[in-house]
Write a protein that holds these residues in place. Structure first.
Motif, PDB file in Angstrom:
ATOM      1  N   ALA A 269      -8.473  14.921   5.169  1.00  0.00           N
ATOM      2  CA  ALA A 269      -9.529  13.896   5.196  1.00  0.00           C
ATOM      3  C   ALA A 269      -9.131  12.639   4.453  1.00  0.00           C
ATOM      4  CB  ALA A 269     -10.828  14.461   4.620  1.00  0.00           C
ATOM      5  N   GLU A 270      -8.211  12.727   3.524  1.00  0.00           N
ATOM      6  CA  GLU A 270      -7.826  11.510   2.803  1.00  0.00           C
ATOM      7  C   GLU A 270      -6.492  10.939   3.285  1.00  0.00           C
ATOM      8  OE1 GLU A 270      -7.957  12.889  -1.238  1.00  0.00           O
ATOM      9  OE2 GLU A 270      -5.792  12.857  -1.392  1.00  0.00           O
ATOM     10  N   ALA A 271      -5.955  11.503   4.332  1.00  0.00           N
ATOM     11  CA  ALA A 271      -4.697  10.994   4.873  1.00  0.00           C
ATOM     12  C   ALA A 271      -4.919   9.688   5.631  1.00  0.00           C
ATOM     13  CB  ALA A 271      -4.068  12.022   5.799  1.00  0.00           C
TER      14      ALA A 271
ATOM     15  N   ALA B  26     -11.531  13.745  15.212  1.00  0.00           N
ATOM     16  CA  ALA B  26     -12.953  13.474  14.997  1.00  0.00           C
ATOM     17  C   ALA B  26     -13.178  12.587  13.783  1.00  0.00           C
ATOM     18  CB  ALA B  26     -13.727  14.782  14.849  1.00  0.00           C
ATOM     19  N   LEU B  27     -12.288  12.640  12.816  1.00  0.00           N
ATOM     20  CA  LEU B  27     -12.384  11.756  11.651  1.00  0.00           C
ATOM     21  C   LEU B  27     -11.790  10.382  11.924  1.00  0.00           C
ATOM     22  CD1 LEU B  27     -11.403  14.184   8.743  1.00  0.00           C
ATOM     23  CD2 LEU B  27     -13.687  13.575   9.523  1.00  0.00           C
ATOM     24  N   GLY B  28     -11.245  10.168  13.108  1.00  0.00           N
ATOM     25  CA  GLY B  28     -10.670   8.875  13.443  1.00  0.00           C
ATOM     26  C   GLY B  28      -9.305   8.619  12.823  1.00  0.00           C
ATOM     27  N   LYS B  29      -8.633   9.673  12.398  1.00  0.00           N
ATOM     28  CA  LYS B  29      -7.305   9.512  11.809  1.00  0.00           C
ATOM     29  C   LYS B  29      -6.274   9.244  12.895  1.00  0.00           C
ATOM     30  CE  LYS B  29      -8.733  10.810   7.776  1.00  0.00           C
ATOM     31  NZ  LYS B  29      -8.788   9.851   6.677  1.00  0.00           N
TER      32      LYS B  29
ATOM     33  N   LYS C 107       0.821  -1.192   0.000  1.00  0.00           N
ATOM     34  CA  LYS C 107       0.000   0.000   0.000  1.00  0.00           C
ATOM     35  C   LYS C 107       0.865   1.256   0.000  1.00  0.00           C
ATOM     36  CE  LYS C 107      -2.602   2.597   3.486  1.00  0.00           C
ATOM     37  NZ  LYS C 107      -3.695   3.165   2.687  1.00  0.00           N
ATOM     38  N   THR C 108       0.443   2.273  -0.756  1.00  0.00           N
ATOM     39  CA  THR C 108       1.062   3.596  -0.614  1.00  0.00           C
ATOM     40  C   THR C 108       0.287   4.374   0.436  1.00  0.00           C
ATOM     41  OG1 THR C 108       1.787   3.617  -2.909  1.00  0.00           O
ATOM     42  CG2 THR C 108       1.627   5.750  -1.783  1.00  0.00           C
ATOM     43  N   TRP C 109       0.979   4.812   1.442  1.00  0.00           N
ATOM     44  CA  TRP C 109       0.350   5.524   2.546  1.00  0.00           C
ATOM     45  C   TRP C 109       0.367   7.026   2.272  1.00  0.00           C
ATOM     46  CZ3 TRP C 109      -0.962   3.197   7.514  1.00  0.00           C
ATOM     47  CH2 TRP C 109      -0.798   1.807   7.527  1.00  0.00           C
ATOM     48  N   SER C 110      -0.733   7.667   2.640  1.00  0.00           N
ATOM     49  CA  SER C 110      -0.821   9.118   2.519  1.00  0.00           C
ATOM     50  C   SER C 110      -0.649   9.734   3.907  1.00  0.00           C
ATOM     51  CB  SER C 110      -2.192   9.481   1.937  1.00  0.00           C
ATOM     52  OG  SER C 110      -2.363  10.869   1.903  1.00  0.00           O
ATOM     53  N   VAL C 111       0.329  10.604   4.040  1.00  0.00           N
ATOM     54  CA  VAL C 111       0.633  11.222   5.331  1.00  0.00           C
ATOM     55  C   VAL C 111       0.535  12.733   5.189  1.00  0.00           C
ATOM     56  CG1 VAL C 111       2.408  11.550   7.106  1.00  0.00           C
ATOM     57  CG2 VAL C 111       2.125   9.311   6.007  1.00  0.00           C
ATOM     58  N   TYR C 112      -0.265  13.344   6.057  1.00  0.00           N
ATOM     59  CA  TYR C 112      -0.446  14.794   6.019  1.00  0.00           C
ATOM     60  C   TYR C 112       0.378  15.442   7.129  1.00  0.00           C
ATOM     61  CZ  TYR C 112      -2.682  19.339   5.723  1.00  0.00           C
ATOM     62  OH  TYR C 112      -2.909  20.692   5.580  1.00  0.00           O
ATOM     63  N   LEU C 113       1.155  16.441   6.748  1.00  0.00           N
ATOM     64  CA  LEU C 113       2.054  17.126   7.685  1.00  0.00           C
ATOM     65  C   LEU C 113       1.475  18.487   8.034  1.00  0.00           C
ATOM     66  CD1 LEU C 113       5.441  16.279   5.886  1.00  0.00           C
ATOM     67  CD2 LEU C 113       4.322  15.000   7.727  1.00  0.00           C
ATOM     68  N   SER C 114       0.854  18.571   9.197  1.00  0.00           N
ATOM     69  CA  SER C 114       0.177  19.793   9.608  1.00  0.00           C
ATOM     70  C   SER C 114       1.015  20.588  10.593  1.00  0.00           C
ATOM     71  CB  SER C 114      -1.154  19.418  10.269  1.00  0.00           C
ATOM     72  OG  SER C 114      -1.746  20.514  10.917  1.00  0.00           O
ATOM     73  N   GLY C 115       0.791  21.871  10.652  1.00  0.00           N
ATOM     74  CA  GLY C 115       1.337  22.683  11.735  1.00  0.00           C
ATOM     75  C   GLY C 115       2.460  23.614  11.332  1.00  0.00           C
ATOM     76  N   GLU C 116       3.372  23.792  12.244  1.00  0.00           N
ATOM     77  CA  GLU C 116       4.405  24.832  12.179  1.00  0.00           C
ATOM     78  C   GLU C 116       5.045  24.971  10.797  1.00  0.00           C
ATOM     79  OE1 GLU C 116       8.747  25.820  12.608  1.00  0.00           O
ATOM     80  OE2 GLU C 116       8.108  23.867  13.438  1.00  0.00           O
ATOM     81  N   ILE C 117       5.235  26.233  10.349  1.00  0.00           N
ATOM     82  CA  ILE C 117       5.787  26.464   9.007  1.00  0.00           C
ATOM     83  C   ILE C 117       7.077  27.277   9.026  1.00  0.00           C
ATOM     84  CG2 ILE C 117       3.546  26.266   7.861  1.00  0.00           C
ATOM     85  CD1 ILE C 117       3.503  29.316   7.644  1.00  0.00           C
TER      86      ILE C 117
END
Lengths: 154, 154, 154, 154, 154, 154, 154, 154
Positions: C79-81, C106-109, C4-14
């Motif tokens: 949402a798709e991560a 809340a999305l269960g991620k 599987k190719t995993w999708s990872v979202y990197l949120s926060g500090e820039i």
């Protein structure tokens, strides 16, 4: 501020009086909680299907028909619970308790697991999905008092 | 036409009396609203886990066990709210308030954010997910009076 | 077994290069991961709305129109991560990071939080909703290597 | 008619080669199936958390941090599976297997349980939530051949 | 970092070339976007039901059978869109455009509304559910370039 | 504009060649459609459970074990379909077709029902949940050509 | 058999007394129905945002802030309705009515549309998503009497 | 422990008194159950649409308008049921019963099917989706007594 009645489902072990201890603790504290549970009469839970619908053939289907009938109750009450408490006792496989915990986790229900420290390692996946791990019914009552009323033991 | 009782969850800052102001405003206006909130006693909220379940090791797990126990209450009440009010005060990080706002947004809850203009830029993502930004508790009460009864200040 | 190719979202500090460190670590390890992130050019993120749609009046609506446009990207990618990493740096309010964490929860991620120990207490609610708390980008890469491939540092 | 690739998650017992048997059977039959599984190296699964993030205090939190990290993988792969196979071996508590079965059931995943007849009674709740109960890996392969291709053993 | 292909659904007015303008802008910019749309041949959209299934009685059921057939396409493409653009032209009732906007809003889809300022007041409920209000197709292309690639017009 | 591949599930009657007619029509028209169907070999569908898992006792459990195994395939393919076509032939009870229609309706799938006029009254509840009622496979192909490509018969 | 109280939301046109006619019909028939509606005082609905939160800049944001505040009420009451009635009058754009219809359709709510025949063609998409199209409020009352009590006009 | 009122929906055959038998059994046992059902007056169920909304053209649309109106009631009551009982009688196609069973199954409702053994093979897919298969109304009452109260016949 007016008050919500919380629905708490008590899943798992049926050979000790832990549900009664929690019920008494809740009543003593006057907490706004409605408790639900599976049928805890062991023989009834095992035989309910054939008792109502007649013999189902071999023991596998005997068990199967009872387990399905029980699941109407357990699945419904668990799905409408605000909090699910799952108790693992010292003995037996208790796979239905772990099954309920997984079911509750997938529904996003907050779970409190109740078990002795000797099961810590074997239950680590269940505990990791839970909000708290309690060691005795009194701690469960205290947790519910805090969750519903903000009351801590002093 | 008969009337719905609205459930409103008051999230965020716990160092001023904004919840009490809203509660008094709602009572004075006789609005059909049930208010809910997290446990707002700071020390209890910090220590509830170890107080009930015993010492948890270092401060990280001490905090962790309390935060999880608190989340049973906050997650449940937030998920059943019709409206979520999130208050950001002048001080502190208040990341739990922003966390609650994100949680509420993902659940599709209508959000009213309450904060002073000095936070406008830092809170722009939160405000963008909200239905309204209020500057004081009286505006929140007015908004709730309009939402539930169609009443506007005259 | 295929992969599987995993999708990872990197949120926060820039304001630091933590995303680049993670990207390099993933590339060096050859992990099957697709990274996504918000727009990290601070000025663009602040002004994108008025830049495209024209002036929006005062600073509140200027911010508002940009924040909403940004949320198309962030909300969709989050949402798709499969996994959401949320980084809190040493400075600034970073309420959008906590908002994203709440949204993801809340999305269960599954969430991995990345922050220094000094924020432990202030972030306890966020950490309690997470699967892991990392202290540096290398730990995040190691965690992702384990999650996607079962590889541990030796 | 063109063909779907099915995703099958193999949960449960990690002390025998049942996953390899299923993988070989699927490869031999050329079935359009992608298999996924938890990390099956026992020591890694037990210690992954502290190995990456450092010591976590006592054994409870050591286990806890590993179980949570593992759950990123298991929860994600289980949630995207078309079919979940859960194996219960002869030994150990295997509560994580039952937990996975409950999790899968609540998500509406079709479940095939694989266990010897001696566990029939103890697993009746799990079996009642399943589409089939198999006794050996070859039956699982046959069931998957039928489900994906309509092929029956002749 | 590898790149997501975004699905964008173009709903609403079918009497001008706004869809073509957006398609050309996206192609010129090389954006990673797949566009979808309803059937835009007015007569076909009106008569598709009876053309295929035969006369349906009076004009109401004639319209009904066509509208239902169209909804297979529109409902499916809208539900799988990452972004929904809804265009209101100068003329006609265009209730289907507003219906699509409501449908998209309830599904949590980010919406960009495209309409002239003269409709601002009449469309205020639709605009309030949207992430952005554009005045011409070029702004929509710019917004999509920013959302998908972080590119702003310079 | 690039093109979606549509997934269409063909449920119901297995005694005539209607699925082949639709498959040929789709191939002739070159439509971007992937067809799926239950196992249509009647004997295999009836006996698959005991064939794989061994005798299950009386005929009720024989049927039961086969029906559950079939439901892994049918439930999965139906749940991922974009469009569900349900065919009712002239003979037999065909309750499984109506069951599939209800299942599809509850999932919000667009349904095309295919049946002769003599069943109109008996199928009125099913037809009322459908997007269209076709009388022969050619109409289904035409409807799918229109839905996927906007092509009408000329 | 005991009786459910049905929640019916009355959306759309605010310039005639159709809501009162329905309310009177329901009261006269003694039906077990609770009616809900948006704020129907036109000026209040237009100005509620700035009235409570102060001036919002230009007319676009004035409208925007009011529309968002209104949507707290409308979105909540619509989402908890058992049945949604949407009325289109002879005049005005009424895009909010069509938006509500789309919103209700996506939530799977049964819809009754109330409009004169002259709008049949323009409303065909809305009607196609509805359970019934009524021509006057008395028909809506009759439909609700049948739905809730099985009573037909004699 | 306080008690839940269960909602049970009685779907299917309308030509015998099975609903009355269940209602009497529940009353006699004093079970905490609220029963719901479709409109069971055959002529009303067939003609309700045209009776209220006027003639609808040919018999297909006559049936269609009635079936849609009925579905407001049936869909709503079925969706809020805790348990769905579906009865298949000896005669007629009864496709609406099978449709309701499929609808209930997709919603995850526990189903009890009530039918004579002669239908076992034709109903195997429906039975496979059910929690129990009963042969007479008395068994349904006993099952509901067990599910709601844990009472078994002695």
């Amino acid at each position: 501020m007016s008050e919500k009645t919380w629905s708490v489902y008590l899943s798992g072990e049926i050979h000790s009086d832990w549900r009664e201890q929690i019920a008494q603790g809740i009543e003593a504290a006057g907490l706004p909680i409605r408790l639900n549970a599976p049928v805890t009469v062991h023989a009834d839970s095992d035989d309910c299907g054939p008792t109502i619908f007649g013999p189902q053939g071999d023991t596998f289907w005997h068990d199967h028909s009872s387990a399905k009938l029980n699941s109407i109750r357990t699945g419904t009450l668990l799905a409408e619970a605000d909090v699910v408490v799952v108790r693992f006792g010292e003995k037996y496989k208790q796979w239905n308790a772990a099954f309920d915990a997984g079911f509750a986790a997938a529904l996003g229900k907050p779970i409190i697991v109740l078990h002795p420290p000797e099961h810590d390692h074997a239950l680590k996946e269940v505990d990791a999905a839970a909000k708290a791990v309690a060691r005795d019914p009194a701690q469960v009552v205290q947790a519910l008092a805090y969750v519903t009323r903000g009351e801590l033991p002093r």
